[in-house]
Design an enzyme around this catalytic site. Structure first.
Site, mmCIF file in Angstrom:
data_model
loop_
_atom_site.group_PDB
_atom_site.id
_atom_site.type_symbol
_atom_site.label_atom_id
_atom_site.label_comp_id
_atom_site.label_asym_id
_atom_site.label_seq_id
_atom_site.Cartn_x
_atom_site.Cartn_y
_atom_site.Cartn_z
ATOM 1 N N ARG A 165 2.212 -34.646 -0.592
ATOM 2 C CA ARG A 165 2.812 -33.826 -1.658
ATOM 3 C C ARG A 165 1.843 -33.702 -2.841
ATOM 4 N NH1 ARG A 165 5.753 -36.164 -5.076
ATOM 5 N NH2 ARG A 165 6.932 -37.437 -3.626
ATOM 6 N N TYR A 175 8.904 -7.008 -8.044
ATOM 7 C CA TYR A 175 9.667 -7.493 -6.894
ATOM 8 C C TYR A 175 11.034 -8.009 -7.372
ATOM 9 C CZ TYR A 175 11.086 -10.742 -3.240
ATOM 10 O OH TYR A 175 11.802 -11.422 -2.297
ATOM 11 N N ASP A 182 1.112 -10.352 -10.860
ATOM 12 C CA ASP A 182 1.418 -10.592 -9.454
ATOM 13 C C ASP A 182 0.498 -9.661 -8.659
ATOM 14 O OD1 ASP A 182 2.434 -10.530 -6.854
ATOM 15 O OD2 ASP A 182 4.507 -10.790 -7.500
ATOM 16 N N LYS A 187 2.141 -12.378 2.342
ATOM 17 C CA LYS A 187 1.887 -10.964 2.607
ATOM 18 C C LYS A 187 0.451 -10.767 3.108
ATOM 19 C CE LYS A 187 6.111 -10.336 1.280
ATOM 20 N NZ LYS A 187 6.538 -11.443 0.521
HETATM 21 N N1 PLP Z 1 5.793 -11.007 -5.174
HETATM 22 C C1 PLP Z 1 5.866 -9.892 -4.436
HETATM 23 C C2 PLP Z 1 5.150 -8.661 -4.876
HETATM 24 C C3 PLP Z 1 6.617 -9.884 -3.256
HETATM 25 O O1 PLP Z 1 6.693 -8.757 -2.521
HETATM 26 C C4 PLP Z 1 7.289 -11.074 -2.855
HETATM 27 C C5 PLP Z 1 8.106 -11.113 -1.624
HETATM 28 O O2 PLP Z 1 8.426 -10.103 -1.030
HETATM 29 C C6 PLP Z 1 7.193 -12.203 -3.669
HETATM 30 C C7 PLP Z 1 6.423 -12.134 -4.804
HETATM 31 C C8 PLP Z 1 7.886 -13.475 -3.283
HETATM 32 O O3 PLP Z 1 7.169 -14.117 -2.277
HETATM 33 P P1 PLP Z 1 7.794 -15.084 -1.156
HETATM 34 O O4 PLP Z 1 8.694 -14.241 -0.312
HETATM 35 O O5 PLP Z 1 6.590 -15.601 -0.461
HETATM 36 O O6 PLP Z 1 8.549 -16.141 -1.891
#
Ligand code: PLP
Length: 382
Positions: free
Chosen positions: A52, A105, A177, A202
């Site tokens: 961890r 998101y 992001d 992704k």
């Molecule tokens: N940021 C974006 C642009 C996303 O599309 C997503 C998920 O679809 C996330 C963050 C969250 O990621 P996770 O699903 O790996 O928790």
């Protein structure tokens, strides 16, 4: 180990990925272990004690992530949202304000509005492609300006350099992001942002087979706080997940070039289609953010959205009619996916300012042959 003089693709393959010195194995092993034998009490081998806290496979990924985003510190988490939460809890205190782009998101909005707001933080949203609107929306108590560009799912473009300056003048931490663009196409830290977050689930993982998240930043003090959150709250990536992500990252540049070419081909084939109201893709010259995207991105990426003239019914029919574009949440894998945001990825923001228009479909364009993908989309529209 990193080497700043190398190009992106070289660093993606080599940084953090040295061969195993014991056996010469060219691929660093997956350290599937929870704990490490100590030489004597507290006398650790290379600092490794308990997974961890630290694990060599996670370390390898973290070095690779930091190198590719051009940051001093990379921290890897169990998911994108775990990474976002660890960052925000390291920064925010009750009374602080978070200003967020109004089509980030949906899960990011849900995280702040449902978990951090009840704890005393305030949240508002703004069209982050409009610099004046952001200037007016920043408050003296704004401690985080949260950007996502291209945005999700309307593909709006925010000017990272200009907004970083604005955010800093207001005393806010500027977070980007970078999931949609990836560090290959866009480098937010070099453009002035303070922190980059990722859902490595992704494009970085790239094969729809592993969840993960990342925080990359330069500030030593904040990195220590996020590192403490990683260790103390424990939302770390496991060794096998970290290893799969390092493997995906090695082909990132090739994949992103192909994703971008395919998305451009589809966008161009769809412009002016009688069944569409609009094609949202920053690679189209008439996209309102095209010039900024061309300046701050190396390519326009693999995500594109369309608005069907027939509204919700037409959008639902389209989403269920494609064949190569499989109906599923998520994005960024080698295979193409179609998503109906209003009822899938963005269902959690229905009734809020982030609600996605009912006729919008989001496509995650994979790396199949462009002609087959264009054909699939045109057939589904027909
Ligand atoms: N940021 C974006 C642009 C996303 O599309 C997503 C998920 O679809 C996330 C963050 C969250 O990621 P996770 O699903 O790996 O928790």
């Amino acid at each position: 180990m990193t080497n700043d003089s190398h190009g992106f693709s070289t660093r993606a393959i080599h940084d953090g990925q040295a061969f195993d010195p014991t056996t010469g194995a060219v691929i660093p092993p997956v350290y599937l272990t929870t704990t490490f034998v100590q030489k004597a009490i507290g006398d650790l081998r290379n600092g490794y004690e308990y997974t961890r806290g630290t694990n060599p496979t996670r370390d390898a990924l973290q070095v690779q992530l930091a190198s590719l985003e051009g940051g001093r510190h990379g921290l890897s988490f169990a998911s994108g949202l775990a990474a976002e939460d660890a960052l925000l809890r390291s920064v925010l205190k009750p009374g602080d304000h978070v200003l967020m782009g109004n089509d980030v998101y949906g899960g990011t909005h849900r995280l702040v509005s449902r978990i951090h707001v009840p704890w005393g933080v305030t949240l508002s949203t703004v069209d982050a492609s409009d610099i004046d609107a952001v200037r007016q929306a920043l408050r003296p108590e704004t401690s985080v300006l949260w950007l996502e560009t291209p945005s999700n799912p309307l593909m709006r473009i925010s000017d990272i350099a200009a907004l970083a300056e604005l955010g800093h003048a207001a005393g806010a931490l500027v977070v980007v992001d970078n999931t949609f663009a990836t560090p290959y196409l866009q480098q937010p830290l070099a453009l002035g942002a303070d922190v980059v977050v990722h859902s490595t689930t992704k494009y970085l993982g790239g094969h729809s087979d592993v969840l993960g998240g990342a925080v990359v930043l330069n500030d030593d003090e904040l990195a220590e706080k996020v590192g403490f959150m990683q260790f103390a709250a424990g939302a770390v990536s496991g060794p096998l997940d970290a290893w799969l992500t390092t493997r995906g990252i090695k082909t990132l540049s090739l994949r992103m070039d192909r994703h971008s070419q395919n998305a451009q081909a589809i966008a161009e084939a769809l412009v002016g289609h009688p069944k569409l109201e609009r094609v949202y893709y920053p690679g189209l010259a008439d996209h309102p953010g095209h010039d900024i995207a061309a300046r701050q991105m190396r390519g326009f990426g693999g995500m594109l959205s369309i608005a069907l003239a027939g509204g919700a019914d037409a959008a639902r029919r389209f989403a269920e009619a494609t064949v190569l574009f499989q109906l599923a949440e998520s994005l960024g894998g080698v295979e193409s996916l179609v998503n109906y945001p209003a009822e899938m990825t963005h269902a959690s923001v229905r009734g809020t300012e982030l609600e996605v228009p009912a006729g919008v479909i989001r496509l995650s364009v994979g790396i199949e042959d462009a002609a087959d993908l264009v054909d699939d989309v045109l057939t589904a529209l027909a």
